[in-house]
Design a protein around this motif. Structure first.
Motif, PDB file in Angstrom:
ATOM      1  N   ALA A  50     -40.319  -7.240   7.816  1.00  0.00           N
ATOM      2  CA  ALA A  50     -40.875  -7.825   9.036  1.00  0.00           C
ATOM      3  C   ALA A  50     -41.227  -6.738  10.044  1.00  0.00           C
ATOM      4  CB  ALA A  50     -39.883  -8.812   9.642  1.00  0.00           C
ATOM      5  N   LEU A  51     -40.344  -5.761  10.217  1.00  0.00           N
ATOM      6  CA  LEU A  51     -40.621  -4.658  11.135  1.00  0.00           C
ATOM      7  C   LEU A  51     -41.855  -3.877  10.708  1.00  0.00           C
ATOM      8  CD1 LEU A  51     -37.106  -3.111  11.942  1.00  0.00           C
ATOM      9  CD2 LEU A  51     -38.608  -4.326  13.523  1.00  0.00           C
ATOM     10  N   GLU A  52     -41.956  -3.597   9.414  1.00  0.00           N
ATOM     11  CA  GLU A  52     -43.084  -2.803   8.928  1.00  0.00           C
ATOM     12  C   GLU A  52     -44.391  -3.578   9.029  1.00  0.00           C
ATOM     13  OE1 GLU A  52     -41.705  -1.704   5.048  1.00  0.00           O
ATOM     14  OE2 GLU A  52     -40.743   0.149   5.777  1.00  0.00           O
ATOM     15  N   THR A  53     -44.341  -4.880   8.758  1.00  0.00           N
ATOM     16  CA  THR A  53     -45.545  -5.707   8.899  1.00  0.00           C
ATOM     17  C   THR A  53     -46.001  -5.736  10.350  1.00  0.00           C
ATOM     18  OG1 THR A  53     -44.964  -7.120   7.020  1.00  0.00           O
ATOM     19  CG2 THR A  53     -46.502  -8.028   8.632  1.00  0.00           C
ATOM     20  N   ALA A  54     -45.043  -5.978  11.254  1.00  0.00           N
ATOM     21  CA  ALA A  54     -45.375  -6.007  12.681  1.00  0.00           C
ATOM     22  C   ALA A  54     -45.914  -4.656  13.138  1.00  0.00           C
ATOM     23  CB  ALA A  54     -44.139  -6.399  13.499  1.00  0.00           C
ATOM     24  N   ALA A  55     -45.263  -3.573  12.716  1.00  0.00           N
ATOM     25  CA  ALA A  55     -45.691  -2.233  13.126  1.00  0.00           C
ATOM     26  C   ALA A  55     -47.109  -1.939  12.654  1.00  0.00           C
ATOM     27  CB  ALA A  55     -44.721  -1.189  12.580  1.00  0.00           C
ATOM     28  N   ASN A  56     -47.422  -2.316  11.440  1.00  0.00           N
ATOM     29  CA  ASN A  56     -48.763  -2.073  10.907  1.00  0.00           C
ATOM     30  C   ASN A  56     -49.820  -2.838  11.699  1.00  0.00           C
ATOM     31  OD1 ASN A  56     -47.868  -0.336   8.902  1.00  0.00           O
ATOM     32  ND2 ASN A  56     -47.643  -1.962   7.377  1.00  0.00           N
ATOM     33  N   ARG A  57     -49.497  -4.075  12.066  1.00  0.00           N
ATOM     34  CA  ARG A  57     -50.450  -4.885  12.825  1.00  0.00           C
ATOM     35  C   ARG A  57     -50.627  -4.336  14.243  1.00  0.00           C
ATOM     36  NH1 ARG A  57     -52.215  -9.529  10.741  1.00  0.00           N
ATOM     37  NH2 ARG A  57     -52.728 -10.267  12.849  1.00  0.00           N
ATOM     38  N   VAL A  58     -49.523  -3.948  14.858  1.00  0.00           N
ATOM     39  CA  VAL A  58     -49.592  -3.387  16.210  1.00  0.00           C
ATOM     40  C   VAL A  58     -50.391  -2.080  16.188  1.00  0.00           C
ATOM     41  CG1 VAL A  58     -48.230  -2.366  18.079  1.00  0.00           C
ATOM     42  CG2 VAL A  58     -47.465  -4.487  16.986  1.00  0.00           C
ATOM     43  N   ILE A 102     -30.327  -2.376   7.556  1.00  0.00           N
ATOM     44  CA  ILE A 102     -30.855  -3.708   7.857  1.00  0.00           C
ATOM     45  C   ILE A 102     -31.236  -4.381   6.548  1.00  0.00           C
ATOM     46  CG2 ILE A 102     -31.645  -3.018  10.145  1.00  0.00           C
ATOM     47  CD1 ILE A 102     -34.484  -2.790   9.010  1.00  0.00           C
ATOM     48  N   THR A 103     -31.466  -5.669   6.585  1.00  0.00           N
ATOM     49  CA  THR A 103     -31.794  -6.398   5.367  1.00  0.00           C
ATOM     50  C   THR A 103     -33.224  -6.087   4.929  1.00  0.00           C
ATOM     51  OG1 THR A 103     -32.705  -8.347   6.493  1.00  0.00           O
ATOM     52  CG2 THR A 103     -30.298  -8.269   6.168  1.00  0.00           C
ATOM     53  N   PRO A 104     -33.523  -6.266   3.652  1.00  0.00           N
ATOM     54  CA  PRO A 104     -34.896  -6.053   3.183  1.00  0.00           C
ATOM     55  C   PRO A 104     -35.905  -6.913   3.935  1.00  0.00           C
ATOM     56  CG  PRO A 104     -33.397  -6.164   1.317  1.00  0.00           C
ATOM     57  CD  PRO A 104     -32.592  -6.537   2.526  1.00  0.00           C
ATOM     58  N   ALA A 105     -35.516  -8.136   4.258  1.00  0.00           N
ATOM     59  CA  ALA A 105     -36.426  -9.026   4.993  1.00  0.00           C
ATOM     60  C   ALA A 105     -36.701  -8.488   6.388  1.00  0.00           C
ATOM     61  CB  ALA A 105     -35.836 -10.429   5.074  1.00  0.00           C
ATOM     62  N   PRO A 149     -23.291  -0.215  24.969  1.00  0.00           N
ATOM     63  CA  PRO A 149     -22.013  -0.626  25.557  1.00  0.00           C
ATOM     64  C   PRO A 149     -20.891  -0.627  24.518  1.00  0.00           C
ATOM     65  CG  PRO A 149     -23.780  -2.038  26.318  1.00  0.00           C
ATOM     66  CD  PRO A 149     -24.363  -1.175  25.245  1.00  0.00           C
ATOM     67  N   ARG A 150     -19.799   0.015  24.895  1.00  0.00           N
ATOM     68  CA  ARG A 150     -18.626   0.138  24.012  1.00  0.00           C
ATOM     69  C   ARG A 150     -18.987   0.791  22.683  1.00  0.00           C
ATOM     70  NH1 ARG A 150     -19.324  -4.083  26.567  1.00  0.00           N
ATOM     71  NH2 ARG A 150     -20.426  -5.054  24.821  1.00  0.00           N
ATOM     72  N   GLY A 151     -20.044   1.558  22.685  1.00  0.00           N
ATOM     73  CA  GLY A 151     -20.426   2.304  21.491  1.00  0.00           C
ATOM     74  C   GLY A 151     -21.144   1.492  20.440  1.00  0.00           C
ATOM     75  N   GLU A 152     -21.570   0.272  20.778  1.00  0.00           N
ATOM     76  CA  GLU A 152     -22.214  -0.593  19.794  1.00  0.00           C
ATOM     77  C   GLU A 152     -23.683  -0.199  19.601  1.00  0.00           C
ATOM     78  OE1 GLU A 152     -21.756  -4.583  21.128  1.00  0.00           O
ATOM     79  OE2 GLU A 152     -19.560  -4.483  21.223  1.00  0.00           O
ATOM     80  N   LEU A 153     -24.001   0.261  18.405  1.00  0.00           N
ATOM     81  CA  LEU A 153     -25.375   0.611  18.062  1.00  0.00           C
ATOM     82  C   LEU A 153     -26.056  -0.581  17.413  1.00  0.00           C
ATOM     83  CD1 LEU A 153     -24.784   4.144  16.506  1.00  0.00           C
ATOM     84  CD2 LEU A 153     -25.901   3.666  18.687  1.00  0.00           C
ATOM     85  N   ASN A 154     -27.275  -0.858  17.801  1.00  0.00           N
ATOM     86  CA  ASN A 154     -28.038  -1.942  17.201  1.00  0.00           C
ATOM     87  C   ASN A 154     -28.935  -1.365  16.114  1.00  0.00           C
ATOM     88  OD1 ASN A 154     -30.441  -3.819  16.897  1.00  0.00           O
ATOM     89  ND2 ASN A 154     -29.087  -5.056  18.178  1.00  0.00           N
ATOM     90  N   GLU A 155     -28.595  -1.656  14.870  1.00  0.00           N
ATOM     91  CA  GLU A 155     -29.315  -1.055  13.746  1.00  0.00           C
ATOM     92  C   GLU A 155     -30.778  -1.471  13.701  1.00  0.00           C
ATOM     93  OE1 GLU A 155     -28.038   1.266  12.078  1.00  0.00           O
ATOM     94  OE2 GLU A 155     -25.909   1.060  12.540  1.00  0.00           O
ATOM     95  N   LEU A 156     -31.069  -2.705  14.118  1.00  0.00           N
ATOM     96  CA  LEU A 156     -32.455  -3.177  14.090  1.00  0.00           C
ATOM     97  C   LEU A 156     -33.310  -2.402  15.090  1.00  0.00           C
ATOM     98  CD1 LEU A 156     -33.853  -5.310  12.381  1.00  0.00           C
ATOM     99  CD2 LEU A 156     -33.520  -6.955  14.241  1.00  0.00           C
ATOM    100  N   VAL A 157     -32.762  -2.114  16.249  1.00  0.00           N
ATOM    101  CA  VAL A 157     -33.470  -1.326  17.255  1.00  0.00           C
ATOM    102  C   VAL A 157     -33.702   0.096  16.757  1.00  0.00           C
ATOM    103  CG1 VAL A 157     -33.212  -0.239  19.527  1.00  0.00           C
ATOM    104  CG2 VAL A 157     -32.773  -2.688  19.255  1.00  0.00           C
ATOM    105  N   LEU A 158     -32.676   0.687  16.141  1.00  0.00           N
ATOM    106  CA  LEU A 158     -32.821   2.049  15.625  1.00  0.00           C
ATOM    107  C   LEU A 158     -33.818   2.096  14.469  1.00  0.00           C
ATOM    108  CD1 LEU A 158     -29.127   3.343  15.693  1.00  0.00           C
ATOM    109  CD2 LEU A 158     -30.900   3.492  17.469  1.00  0.00           C
ATOM    110  N   ALA A 159     -33.812   1.067  13.635  1.00  0.00           N
ATOM    111  CA  ALA A 159     -34.775   1.015  12.531  1.00  0.00           C
ATOM    112  C   ALA A 159     -36.193   0.908  13.071  1.00  0.00           C
ATOM    113  CB  ALA A 159     -34.450  -0.162  11.610  1.00  0.00           C
ATOM    114  N   ALA A 160     -36.370   0.112  14.117  1.00  0.00           N
ATOM    115  CA  ALA A 160     -37.694  -0.010  14.739  1.00  0.00           C
ATOM    116  C   ALA A 160     -38.141   1.330  15.297  1.00  0.00           C
ATOM    117  CB  ALA A 160     -37.664  -1.069  15.840  1.00  0.00           C
TER     118      ALA A 160
END
Length: 440
Positions: free
Chosen positions: A93-101, A86-89, A170-181
């Motif tokens: 964003a994921l890490e900031t949100a995770a820390n706040r949650v 995933i992109t650095p941004a 579906p059709r083997g498509e992995l969502n990298e943002l979901v896996l990173a989260a």
């Protein structure tokens, strides 16, 4: 495509307002007989054939060419790889949100407690985390890394031993943002299966998928129906309806802001509900104009249009006091108090999943990164339900220790009540421990 809105206009002064409001709010998650039977068949197959059924259903429904269950398992290394893809941004964003949650939910954690009475009797409560929790994450067109954070982090804060995630690809498509989260939230295992079959696997276990104690997370009608059927075998968070937002505004907020706040929920799906309540009729007109102006600029304009036209409303009330009364009647999932002094009205809010205070607090901030959980009660269930939290992943056991004297004193009371219920064994069990009755 020509876009136009015909959002309902209601007035609380109309004699039939209550009937119109009830009709507007009515929504029921209906599983027809065909869906219900299909789900029951899937659950039965997973219980009987385990991994083999999971592989078969994943091939059939998701178009994934899996030869065995091993093809449907993602290890921790794969989740860590997603962080690099995933992109650095996005990672920031994921890490900031995770820390706040995480910071917010750590305040919810309950601890065990005890107290000792004068005669030595000890009473208390033992708080214990669940051993294992299952997290359902939608896949395909849907990409909800925020839901991964909101479901997995409270479980981890609670001390759950293992968090197992299921997500269709579906059709083997992995969502990298979901896996990173999932990596950031501390998910322990991931299986790329979805639908009713994933719910069944989590509820009953298979050769590879461990049985969990509770299943959380959103899903389609098949997932919701399956959760209904496995409830009791496992715990579930809730059966959620369409997303909702109710904005109470005094007429002084930028109408474009309010229109976009309404859109933020309407874009979820055609059944989502967006309602504005205000005592200012001219302001309602200006928001209606903003809706017409901004709708063509939206990527999901067709969904927003259907939601606004089908279940949206602009409601005029007598004053702010009546606006609060209407809000409590609706008991919304998300409530925005877009007013000059929201604190002054907060005490009168009795029913709402989450309350967003002031003109600058958009509901979208709560969805992603404010900190409180975005898994909220819908369809009026805020009257008796709460947001998902750490407490949903902890269970409480009562602690009772009676000293000899305490057992004797309580025995008299228990005896009278037990005999009043004609439960003689209860009474005699207590009476045996009464000091002057020993040996009787």
């Amino acid at each position: 495509m020509t876009l136009s809105t015909a959002i309902a206009r209601l007035n609380a002064a109309d004699p039939d307002f209550a009937r119109h409001l009830d009709h507007l709010l009515s929504w029921e998650s209906v599983s027809d007989d065909a869906v219900n039977q299909r789900v029951l068949d899937i659950i039965k197959a997973v219980r009987e054939r385990g991994d083999a059924a999971l592989v078969e259903f994943t091939q059939r429904f998701d178009g994934v060419q899996a030869s065995s269950i091993a093809d449907l398992i993602l290890d921790r290394e794969r989740l860590e790889l997603a962080l690099t893809r995933i992109t650095p941004a996005q990672r920031e964003a994921l890490e900031t949100a995770a820390n706040r949650v995480r910071s917010y939910h750590e305040r919810q954690k309950q601890d065990s407690w005890q107290y000792t009475e004068a005669d030595g009797t000890v009473l208390g409560q033992k708080v214990t985390p669940l051993d294992r929790a299952g997290l359902y994450v939608p896949g395909g067109k849907a990409s909800y890394p925020s839901s991964v954070l909101m479901n997995a982090i409270p479980a981890k804060v609670a001390g759950v031993g293992e968090v197992v995630m299921v997500v269709p690809t579906p059709r083997g498509e992995l969502n990298e943002l979901v896996l990173a989260a999932a990596c950031i939230a501390g998910v322990d295992r991931v299986f790329t299966v979805g639908g009713a079959q994933a719910v069944a696997a989590l509820a009953y276990g298979t050769e590879s998928v461990p049985q969990v104690d509770k299943i959380v997370g959103p899903g389609n009608i098949y997932v919701a129906t399956a959760k209904r059927h496995v409830f009791g075998q496992v715990g579930i968070d809730m059966i959620a309806g369409p997303s909702e937002i109710l904005v109470v505004c005094d007429g002084q907020t930028d109408p474009d802001w309010i229109a976009m706040d309404l859109f933020s929920q309407a874009e979820h799906d055609e059944d989502a509900q967006a309602i504005l309540v205000s005592p200012d009729a001219d302001f309602l007109d200006r928001v209606a104009a903003s809706i017409e102006k901004l709708l063509p600029t939206m990527e999901r304009a067709d969904i927003i249009e259907k939601s606004i036209n089908g279940r949206g409303a602009l409601i005029q009330v007598r004053d702010m006091q009546q606006a609060i009364e209407v809000a409590n009647r609706i008991a919304p999932e998300h409530l925005e108090l877009s007013v000059a002094d929201p604190q002054a009205w907060l005490g009168q809010i009795r029913h709402a999943g989450a309350i967003f205070m002031g003109r600058h607090t958009s509901e979208a901030l709560g969805d992603y990164c404010a900190g409180p959980n975005h898994v909220l009660p819908t369809s009026g269930t805020a009257r008796f339900s709460s947001p998902l939290g750490v407490y949903d992943f902890q269970k409480r056991s009562s602690i009772i220790f009676c000293s000899e004297q305490g057992a004797s004193q309580l025995g008299h009371t228990a005896s009278v009540l037990a005999r009043g219920e004609s439960l003689t064994a209860h009474a005699r069990s207590a009476e045996f421990r009464i000091l002057d009755n020993k040996g009787n």
